[in-house]
Design an enzyme around this catalytic site. Structure first.
Site, short mmCIF file in Angstrom:
data_model
loop_
_atom_site.label_atom_id
_atom_site.label_comp_id
_atom_site.label_asym_id
_atom_site.label_seq_id
_atom_site.Cartn_x
_atom_site.Cartn_y
_atom_site.Cartn_z
CB SER A 113 -0.66 -0.12 0.99
OG SER A 113 -1.93 1.47 1.45
CG ASP A 163 -7.56 -1.88 -3.26
OD1 ASP A 163 -8.16 -1.26 -2.79
OD2 ASP A 163 -6.65 -2.27 -3.12
CG HIS A 194 -5.88 -1.38 0.27
ND1 HIS A 194 -5.66 -0.85 -1.07
CD2 HIS A 194 -4.79 -1.62 1.09
CE1 HIS A 194 -4.51 -0.04 -1.18
NE2 HIS A 194 -3.70 -0.21 0.54
C1 MLT Z 1 -3.00 3.78 2.04
O1 MLT Z 1 -4.20 3.57 2.95
O2 MLT Z 1 -1.69 3.95 2.71
C2 MLT Z 1 -3.35 4.25 0.92
O3 MLT Z 1 -4.16 3.09 -0.10
C3 MLT Z 1 -2.22 4.47 -0.11
C4 MLT Z 1 -1.03 5.21 0.19
O4 MLT Z 1 -1.99 6.90 0.95
O5 MLT Z 1 -0.54 5.50 0.15
#
Ligand code: MLT
Length: 214
Positions: A113, A163, A194
């Protein structure tokens, strides 16, 4: 970490040295939002058994949660901050590689992520730093990435078909941007959301195992 470390290494991190006979590439582990440098260390056994592992903490705090760069809203990145933080992380990786005897250009980033997004930014900003990357739950880091040469870089993308934050069009755009710059990109899609998907990670492990160490 001790007071003897150079300033660039004064970032919380985990380093695990390679075991004799380890065949796969050393790993740079990059956690997700709200995670820590400890989160992904258990993936070593699956992805590159016995390999050296370098796992830094993201230094941006968002509501007390560690991240690698600022965002303006969910999925909306502060691209200037991303670029600056990617430079800082690249400096850390260079200093740590020298301190821990990891050969330049051999690390494979494994990001989840937020960690995958800074990994992509490092590939695009520092194209010779990494051997490749496994990007899990990965978005498009820059609307218009710099023109760089990523030939010889292998990128695996493990995104979920369900996702809610990453439509298929975004995964396709990420792959397009990286391929356009010469990276060899392999999609390892899975049916989940996710998340880290065990089946997709097993497929990634096989491919990582075939990346020869110099
Ligand atoms: C997160 O929650 O980290 C997002 O999906 C990705 C990001 O903000 O880089």
């Amino acid at each position: 970490m001790s007071g003897d470390l150079p300033a660039t290494l004064e970032r919380p991190h985990v380093f695990v040295p390679a075991e004799p006979g380890a065949a796969g590439p050393p790993l740079l582990l990059l956690h997700g939002t709200g995670g820590s440098e400890h989160d992904l260390v258990p993936l070593r056994n699956l992805l590159s058994p016995g390999a050296a592992v370098l796992s830094p903490r993201g230094m941006v705090l968002e509501g007390g949660m560690s991240r690698f760069f600022r965002r303006l809203a969910e999925g909306v990145f502060d691209e200037d901050d991303l670029s600056r933080r990617a430079d800082e992380l690249a400096d850390f990786v260079t200093a740590a590689s020298s301190a821990y005897s990891i050969a330049t250009g051999t690390l494979v980033a494994v990001g989840f992520s937020n960690g995958s997004n800074i990994a992509s930014a490092m590939l695009l900003g520092h194209p010779r730093l990494l051997r490749g990357a496994l990007l899990v739950a990965a978005m498009v880091p820059y609307a218009s990435p710099p023109t760089v040469d990523l030939s010889g870089v292998d990128v695996l993308v493990s995104n979920g078909e369900r996702d809610p934050m990453i439509p298929a069009s975004m995964t396709a755009e990420l792959g397009r941007q990286l391929r356009e710059r010469g990276a060899h990109v392999t999609d390892l899609p899975h049916g989940g959301g996710h998340q880290l998907d065990p089946g997709s990670l097993r497929r990634a492990a096989k491919l990582l195992g075939s990346l020869a160490r110099p």
